[in-house]
Motif scaffolding. Sequence first.
Motif, PDB file in Angstrom:
ATOM      1  N   VAL A 161     179.006 -35.779  84.403  1.00  0.00           N
ATOM      2  CA  VAL A 161     179.066 -34.542  85.194  1.00  0.00           C
ATOM      3  C   VAL A 161     180.441 -34.434  85.835  1.00  0.00           C
ATOM      4  O   VAL A 161     181.013 -35.436  86.275  1.00  0.00           O
ATOM      5  CB  VAL A 161     177.945 -34.495  86.272  1.00  0.00           C
ATOM      6  N   VAL A 162     180.969 -33.209  85.874  1.00  0.00           N
ATOM      7  CA  VAL A 162     182.221 -32.917  86.572  1.00  0.00           C
ATOM      8  C   VAL A 162     181.888 -31.977  87.729  1.00  0.00           C
ATOM      9  O   VAL A 162     181.234 -30.949  87.526  1.00  0.00           O
ATOM     10  CB  VAL A 162     183.254 -32.261  85.637  1.00  0.00           C
ATOM     11  N   ILE A 163     182.329 -32.358  88.936  1.00  0.00           N
ATOM     12  CA  ILE A 163     182.076 -31.545  90.127  1.00  0.00           C
ATOM     13  C   ILE A 163     183.416 -31.167  90.730  1.00  0.00           C
ATOM     14  O   ILE A 163     184.231 -32.038  91.066  1.00  0.00           O
ATOM     15  CB  ILE A 163     181.214 -32.307  91.150  1.00  0.00           C
ATOM     16  N   SER A 177     193.472 -19.066  87.472  1.00  0.00           N
ATOM     17  CA  SER A 177     192.819 -18.658  86.232  1.00  0.00           C
ATOM     18  C   SER A 177     193.003 -19.710  85.147  1.00  0.00           C
ATOM     19  O   SER A 177     192.066 -20.030  84.400  1.00  0.00           O
ATOM     20  CB  SER A 177     193.377 -17.313  85.769  1.00  0.00           C
ATOM     21  N   ASP A 178     194.218 -20.272  85.078  1.00  0.00           N
ATOM     22  CA  ASP A 178     194.501 -21.296  84.065  1.00  0.00           C
ATOM     23  C   ASP A 178     193.673 -22.557  84.301  1.00  0.00           C
ATOM     24  O   ASP A 178     193.131 -23.151  83.357  1.00  0.00           O
ATOM     25  CB  ASP A 178     195.992 -21.654  84.078  1.00  0.00           C
ATOM     26  N   VAL A 179     193.563 -22.974  85.566  1.00  0.00           N
ATOM     27  CA  VAL A 179     192.786 -24.175  85.890  1.00  0.00           C
ATOM     28  C   VAL A 179     191.301 -23.942  85.619  1.00  0.00           C
ATOM     29  O   VAL A 179     190.595 -24.822  85.105  1.00  0.00           O
ATOM     30  CB  VAL A 179     193.028 -24.604  87.354  1.00  0.00           C
ATOM     31  N   ALA A 180     190.810 -22.748  85.941  1.00  0.00           N
ATOM     32  CA  ALA A 180     189.407 -22.415  85.670  1.00  0.00           C
ATOM     33  C   ALA A 180     189.120 -22.494  84.175  1.00  0.00           C
ATOM     34  O   ALA A 180     188.099 -23.065  83.751  1.00  0.00           O
ATOM     35  CB  ALA A 180     189.090 -21.021  86.198  1.00  0.00           C
ATOM     36  N   LEU A 183     189.006 -26.180  83.098  1.00  0.00           N
ATOM     37  CA  LEU A 183     187.761 -26.856  83.470  1.00  0.00           C
ATOM     38  C   LEU A 183     186.629 -26.507  82.515  1.00  0.00           C
ATOM     39  O   LEU A 183     185.897 -27.391  82.044  1.00  0.00           O
ATOM     40  CB  LEU A 183     187.360 -26.464  84.897  1.00  0.00           C
ATOM     41  N   LEU A 184     186.466 -25.232  82.233  1.00  0.00           N
ATOM     42  CA  LEU A 184     185.404 -24.774  81.349  1.00  0.00           C
ATOM     43  C   LEU A 184     185.575 -25.360  79.942  1.00  0.00           C
ATOM     44  O   LEU A 184     184.619 -25.846  79.336  1.00  0.00           O
ATOM     45  CB  LEU A 184     185.391 -23.249  81.292  1.00  0.00           C
ATOM     46  N   LYS A 185     186.799 -25.314  79.441  1.00  0.00           N
ATOM     47  CA  LYS A 185     187.083 -25.778  78.081  1.00  0.00           C
ATOM     48  C   LYS A 185     186.857 -27.287  77.941  1.00  0.00           C
ATOM     49  O   LYS A 185     186.152 -27.743  77.029  1.00  0.00           O
ATOM     50  CB  LYS A 185     188.522 -25.427  77.717  1.00  0.00           C
ATOM     51  N   LEU A 186     187.445 -28.064  78.852  1.00  0.00           N
ATOM     52  CA  LEU A 186     187.366 -29.513  78.718  1.00  0.00           C
ATOM     53  C   LEU A 186     185.966 -30.047  79.022  1.00  0.00           C
ATOM     54  O   LEU A 186     185.508 -30.999  78.380  1.00  0.00           O
ATOM     55  CB  LEU A 186     188.399 -30.183  79.619  1.00  0.00           C
TER      56      LEU A 186
END
Length: 228
Positions: A161-163, A177-180, A183-186
């Motif tokens: 899990v990633v929190i 936006s880039d960090v979001a 996170l979703l991709k990885l």
Amino acid sequence: MLALDISALEMQFPGLAEPVLSIERFHLPAGDRLAITGASGSGKSTFVNAITGLETITRGSIRWNDHDMARLSSGKRDAFRARNIGLVMQDFHLFPGLSALENVVLPVRLSRRLTSAERDRASYLLAATGIGRSRQRIETMSRGEMQRVAVARALLQRPGVVIADEPTASLDRQAGSDVAELLLKLAAEEGATLIVVTHDAALAERLGRRIKLASGRIEEDSRELAAQ
């Protein structure tokens, strides 16, 4: 992947008449994406501290698969978190004077000898997050780059899990936006359950399921609303 099950959870702080967190029942399937929203003081940080074992709960249970955090000692909670939970914090918690690569592998090196496979994975994750100079000192990087390094560090041990606690709050719109997106991709590529505390409405929408906390209770759950 890890599934989360909460039952009869209550957290009480000394001097306060009402519990700061009170959740009768909640289930998050393994591999799901969850956004936690709510006003300041609604219980978001306490929720994160409870499910990661950073704080001891007063009553109830928090289970990640077969592991009940309420039944683990403080030391065993720390060990479980190190093995299974990748944390991405708003303030990064990176160390000046160390390179991006050194920051990613530091949690491992503090506990034991780093393997060559872990070093290679750290380099791969930094490249995957868009950090081209892994030996650049962290204090010379932009805030967006620092958060990318924090994401790479969170994924190093292949957590179930990633929190992420407000991962875009201190970034400008484009960097956020880039960090979001990262996170979703990885998280999807790594097969990890993803939980994000956020005030970013656009990010919350992309996570699929959303819960809104108020006074330590779940006021809204998008899954329940969709089922009505």
